[in-house]
Design a protein around this motif. Sequence first.
Motif, PDB file in Angstrom:
ATOM      1  N   MET A 111      16.944  72.124  58.623  1.00 44.59           N
ATOM      2  CA  MET A 111      17.288  71.499  59.889  1.00 44.59           C
ATOM      3  C   MET A 111      18.771  71.199  60.001  1.00 44.59           C
ATOM      4  O   MET A 111      19.312  71.129  61.109  1.00 44.59           O
ATOM      5  N   PHE A 146      13.179  70.835  54.139  1.00 45.51           N
ATOM      6  CA  PHE A 146      13.264  70.521  55.561  1.00 45.51           C
ATOM      7  C   PHE A 146      14.695  70.125  55.927  1.00 45.51           C
ATOM      8  O   PHE A 146      15.240  70.556  56.947  1.00 45.51           O
ATOM      9  N   SER A 147      15.299  69.276  55.092  1.00 51.10           N
ATOM     10  CA  SER A 147      16.654  68.791  55.377  1.00 51.10           C
ATOM     11  C   SER A 147      17.656  69.939  55.425  1.00 51.10           C
ATOM     12  O   SER A 147      18.512  69.991  56.319  1.00 51.10           O
ATOM     13  N   ILE A 179      13.605  63.613  60.099  1.00 52.78           N
ATOM     14  CA  ILE A 179      13.680  64.576  58.992  1.00 52.78           C
ATOM     15  C   ILE A 179      13.732  63.844  57.656  1.00 52.78           C
ATOM     16  O   ILE A 179      13.065  64.224  56.688  1.00 52.78           O
ATOM     17  N   GLU A 212       9.679  69.687  64.085  1.00 51.99           N
ATOM     18  CA  GLU A 212       9.828  68.264  64.382  1.00 51.99           C
ATOM     19  C   GLU A 212       8.518  67.565  64.781  1.00 51.99           C
ATOM     20  O   GLU A 212       8.239  66.465  64.288  1.00 51.99           O
TER      21      GLU A 212
END
Length: 211
Positions: free
Chosen positions: A146, A142-143, A134, A87
């Motif tokens: 996370m 990444f999506s 994000i 993050e």
Amino acid sequence: MVNDSLKEKAYRLIKEKIINCEYMPSSFLVENELMEQVGASRTPIREALNKLEQENLVRILPKKGVVVCDIVLGDINKIFEVRELVEPYIIRNYAANISREVLLAVKKKITVIEMAGERTTVYAADNDLHQMLISASNNAYFSELMSRIYAQNHRIRILSGQKIEHRIQETHEEHMLIFSYLLDEKYEEAAEAMKEHLQRSKLAAINAMMS
């Protein structure tokens, strides 16, 4: 061929009950009961459970059944280790992609919800901030990563939430500091504020789980 809509419905409903702790950690899921609750046959249920096992939300035990994965202190450390790496990095590299209008709108929404202090909506507001960041990366990897992390993190919040009421006000102050830096385009400072926010959240969760 399995009906994709039924498989997705089964996956979505079972996952929602797991992350909201309606199905508690270490509890066994009964296939026939899942079929009745979801309104689907055995095949979509099993495919949904296979997908949830890949996300470390359930374990399929041969000849024993399906158990909801537990959450232990080691899981909290691992979850926040990923968050503390990802993050702040996203803030440093992608926060400039977020328009001022979006920042102000999300800040206003979060302020109203957090000042009301109702736990369930506060958790949703916290997710809004992190999902906004994000999404700014426009990176599907990444999506996906996370999304799995936030599902587990939500379970931690539910399990420890009643013991950390003081974190609601502290979290609001930490969020406002992050927004202040973002609106001033001070991305390095915003990244460091996010890192500190996550470290405090981890400590609160660990203390709550141990008490």
